[in-house]
Structure formats: structure tokens, C-alpha cells
Design an enzyme around this catalytic site. Structure first.
Site, mmCIF file in Angstrom:
data_model
loop_
_atom_site.group_PDB
_atom_site.id
_atom_site.type_symbol
_atom_site.label_atom_id
_atom_site.label_comp_id
_atom_site.label_asym_id
_atom_site.label_seq_id
_atom_site.Cartn_x
_atom_site.Cartn_y
_atom_site.Cartn_z
ATOM 1 N N TYR A 139 0.806 -1.226 0.000
ATOM 2 C CA TYR A 139 0.000 0.000 0.000
ATOM 3 C C TYR A 139 0.837 1.272 0.000
ATOM 4 C CZ TYR A 139 -4.452 -2.357 0.555
ATOM 5 O OH TYR A 139 -5.577 -3.112 0.328
ATOM 6 N N LYS A 192 3.157 -15.163 4.923
ATOM 7 C CA LYS A 192 3.561 -16.108 3.871
ATOM 8 C C LYS A 192 5.078 -16.244 3.949
ATOM 9 C CE LYS A 192 2.491 -18.483 0.071
ATOM 10 N NZ LYS A 192 1.665 -19.696 0.049
ATOM 11 N N ASP A 225 -2.750 -18.517 2.637
ATOM 12 C CA ASP A 225 -3.612 -19.375 1.806
ATOM 13 C C ASP A 225 -4.319 -20.412 2.671
ATOM 14 O OD1 ASP A 225 -1.049 -20.386 2.224
ATOM 15 O OD2 ASP A 225 -0.816 -21.243 0.217
ATOM 16 N N ASP A 249 -6.311 -6.995 3.953
ATOM 17 C CA ASP A 249 -7.380 -6.510 3.070
ATOM 18 C C ASP A 249 -8.174 -7.689 2.520
ATOM 19 O OD1 ASP A 249 -8.855 -4.730 1.375
ATOM 20 O OD2 ASP A 249 -7.624 -5.460 -0.286
ATOM 21 N N ASP A 253 -12.259 -9.344 3.677
ATOM 22 C CA ASP A 253 -13.452 -9.488 2.830
ATOM 23 C C ASP A 253 -14.033 -10.894 3.000
ATOM 24 O OD1 ASP A 253 -13.371 -6.886 1.824
ATOM 25 O OD2 ASP A 253 -13.857 -7.554 -0.212
HETATM 26 C C1 IPM Z 1 -10.655 -1.587 2.488
HETATM 27 C C2 IPM Z 1 -10.737 -1.203 1.036
HETATM 28 C C3 IPM Z 1 -9.555 -0.280 0.710
HETATM 29 C C4 IPM Z 1 -8.284 -1.057 0.984
HETATM 30 C C5 IPM Z 1 -9.577 0.269 -0.710
HETATM 31 C C6 IPM Z 1 -10.872 1.004 -1.004
HETATM 32 C C7 IPM Z 1 -8.393 1.169 -0.991
HETATM 33 O O1 IPM Z 1 -10.762 -2.311 0.222
HETATM 34 O O2 IPM Z 1 -10.785 -0.699 3.346
HETATM 35 O O3 IPM Z 1 -10.466 -2.771 2.777
HETATM 36 O O4 IPM Z 1 -7.789 -1.763 0.092
HETATM 37 O O5 IPM Z 1 -7.789 -0.966 2.094
HETATM 38 MN MN MN Z 2 -10.748 -4.167 1.309
#
Ligand code: IPM
Ligand code: MN
Length: 357
Positions: A139, A192, A225, A249, A253
């Protein structure tokens, strides 16, 4: 209470951000009455529309304005007329970096009544927290092109890891695991190390060293993984996970969908140092296609408000909101998906307010 005023900057942002922010603010107003919290909110019109009008993302003096606050609430960013990456980098990532919000705290908790895609699993099985490093790794924006636009093009995007950056995150995660004090009391490092033999070796060595200061916390390690498999197969295994920015990140999700999706998942970008300002946000995006229809789920934003209060010195108020949200998901809402909740956005906010106690 303490006699101080909680100063919040609110960035409702783009798309459905303003709608979910309004519900979070509604719940804040109600809980502030119950808990006698003096607070003030300064709304900021930062986001896609302002950028398209003025070319500015964070206006001059904007960071100092935020530094004078106790906390920031962010609705959502992402505008259909702005190229991907501009607002994400210029607002969200810039704030995380410049305010040195080095912890991204993302609870993965399945609330009562909320559907998870994992068959046969319920709230007792899905309750862990991901501590994502928030200022380093891929990042950082370190890299470049060579011979761009030619058949010989080279692109380099580097992951940056520092001893200071991983140590402060790992240490915070140990402290957090200790405080959370779950029966497992276990911190899992997710990385990893078998491939990223420099950067993640630094994380590994630092994790081992810092662990010595927390002998009561069990430690574990997963490759990222394998972690994705285990999160699906045995989510009940985890207590607290600490991981790097990019992997954090991705796995959050996955965690988000285990807990019922972006309608409920919230996170905090924390600068836990003295004088640091933290920012709280629903994890979902701006969902532009639902804008203005009163169909988007405000629960994630309300959960983010609960986190804001918990981390700004008002844990009882945060818990009150958590309990009210659990009651609403458990007994009222039909689904957590936009347009399928059985109620509109505003009505869900009203339901939470009605059961606050
Ligand atoms: C999150 C989002 C952000 C990230 C994006 C929008 C830059 O996916 O907050 O997880 O990758 O951190
Ligand atoms: Mn994200």
C-alpha cells in the site's frame, strides 16, 4: 461522564455513504442521551462530488482540522464518474497514512439472525477479530514503470515492511488479545513466510520476540492461503489474527462475508498513540446504484459508530449499541442484503434506536 465533549468529524462521502451515516448519527444522538455524552459533529463534504467540482480531495488545512478531533466517521467513498484509485488513494489511504492509523481493526462476528454462507454455522462459531497493519506493505505506493506503454514495459510495485511498523502492530495485537481475554486467548500470525522470505521473515522474527512479553497469550501461525481454508472450514478456531496490510485486506473481505456481508461489516482505522485520531467506517463501498432509494443496510455504519464510541472512551455506549443491533438483526430484519431487509434504511435506524436501553 467526564465533562468533556466528544468531537467527531463526519465524512459521509459518496453514493449511499450519506444515507448510512445519517442512521449512525441518529443512533449516536439516542445513545448520547442515555449515556449523557456531550458531543459535536462537524460534517465535511469531502468525496467524489467535491472533487469533480473543485479538483480537491483533502482541502488545505483539512488534516489539521481532523487532528483536532477525537474521532472521524467515514461513510463511503467511490464515485462512478471518478476513475478508480483516485479517491481511494487521495482520501481513504491518505488519511490512514497521514494520521498514522497503523491498526485496522476488523471484527468478524456473526450476529443473531444473520445469514452466513457457511452451512450449519451460527453466532457461537464465528467470533474473531482481524488486526490488519494499515500503513505499510504494497500500500505504500513505492514502485515505478520502465518503458511504459511499450512491449518491453516493466512495472515494479514494492512491499515495504519496517521493524517499527510491524512491531507496533504486533504488540498492539498482543495487548488486544490479552484484553479481549476470550477462553482461547490466542493470537495467530497470518503471513507467507515460505515465499516472502525477507519481509515476512521480519514479521515472523518480530512476532516471536514480542510474544515473550505476553506469556499468557497462546501463539499460532498460518500461511495466508491456509488461513483462507481454515476461516471457512473452522472459523471457531480463531480468536485474534494479526496480519500484513495486503493480506489483511483480502482476508477481511472473506471474514466480512462469513459475518453476513458488507451490510454488517465495520472497521476501525486506529492511531492508538497519545493524541492519535482514529477513523471508523462501514467496510462496504458507496454502492452508487442504490443511492437515494432508502434500501441500503445501515447496520455496518451503526456498528462502526459503536466501535467509534468504544475506542473514544465510551465503551458502555458502544455496548448498548451492540446489544440493540443484535436485537434488531435477531428479531426484526429479514436479510442483511440491500432492498431485502424487510425495512428501509431509515426504518432500520429507527428500530435500533427503539430498542436501545
Ligand atoms: C478496504 C478497502 C480499501 C483497501 C480500498 C478502497 C483502498 O478495500 O478498506 O479494505 O484496500 O484498504
Ligand atoms: Mn478491502
Amino acid at each position: 461522564m467526564s465533562g468533556k465533549t466528544l468531537k467527531i468529524a463526519s465524512i459521509p462521502g459518496d453514493g449511499t455513504g450519506p444515507e448510512v451515516t445519517a442512521e449512525a448519527m441518529k443512533v449516536l444522538a439516542a445513545v448520547a442521551k442515555l449515556d449523557n455524552i456531550a458531543y459535536e459533529v462537524e460534517p465535511l463534504d469531502w468525496g467524489g462530488d467535491r472533487y469533480l467540482k473543485t479538483g480537491e480531495i483533502i482541502p488545505d488545512g483539512g488534516l489539521d482540522l481532523l487532528r483536532a478531533k477525537d474521532a472521524i466517521f467515514l461513510g463511503a467513498i467511490g464515485h462512478p464518474d471518478v476513475a478508480p484509485g483516485i479517491l481511494e488513494k487521495g482520501l481513504l489511504l491518505d488519511l490512514r497514512f497521514k494520521l498514522d492509523q497503523y491498526i485496522n481493526l476488523r471484527p468478524v462476528k456473526l450476529l443473531p439472525g444473520v445469514e452466513t454462507p457457511l452451512a450449519g454455522r451460527g453466532p457461537a462459531d464465528i467470533d474473531f477479530v482481524v488486526v490488519r497493519e494499515n500503513t505499510e506493505d504494497l500500500y505504500c505506493g513505492v514502485g515505478g514503470y520502465l518503458k511504459k506503454g511499450t512491449p518491453d514495459e516493466v512495472a515494479v510495485q514494492q512491499a515495504v515492511y519496517t521493524r517499527k511498523g510491524c512491531e507496533r502492530c504486533i504488540r498492539w495485537a498482543f495487548e488486544y488479545t490479552q484484553k479481549r481475554n476470550s477462553p482461547k486467548k490466542m493470537l495467530t500470525l497470518v503471513a507467507k513466510t515460505n515465499v516472502l522470505t525477507y519481509g515476512h521473515d521480519l514479521w515472523w522474527r518480530t512476532f516471536q520476540e514480542v510474544a515473550k512479553d505476553y506469556p499468557d497469550v497462546k501463539t499460532d501461525y498460518n500461511h495466508v492461503d491456509a488461513c483462507c481454508m481454515w476461516m471457512v472450514k473452522n472459523p471457531d478456531f480463531y480468536d485474534v489474527i494479526v496480519t500484513t496490510n495486503m493480506f489483511g485486506d483480502i482476508i477481511t473481505d472473506l471474514g466480512g462475508i462469513l459475518q453476513g456481508g458488507m451490510g454488517v461489516a465495520a472497521g476501525g482505522n486506529l492511531n492508538p498513540d497519545a493524541g492519535g485520531v482514529s477513523m471508523f467506517e462501514p467496510m462496504g463501498g458507496s454502492a452508487p446504484k442504490y443511492t437515494g432509494q432508502n434500501v441500503i443496510n445501515p447496520i455496518a455504519a451503526i456498528n462502526a459508530m459503536a466501535m467509534l464510541l468504544e475506542h473514544s472512551g465510551y465503551p458502555a455506549a458502544g455496548k448498548r449499541i451492540d446489544a440493540a443491533v443484535a436485537q434488531v438483526t435477531g428479531t426484526k430484519m429479514k436479510s442483511q442484503a440491500a432492498g431485502k431487509m424487510g425495512y428501509g434504511t431509515k426504518e432500520v435506524g429507527d428500530l435500533v434506536v427503539a430498542v436501545l436501553s
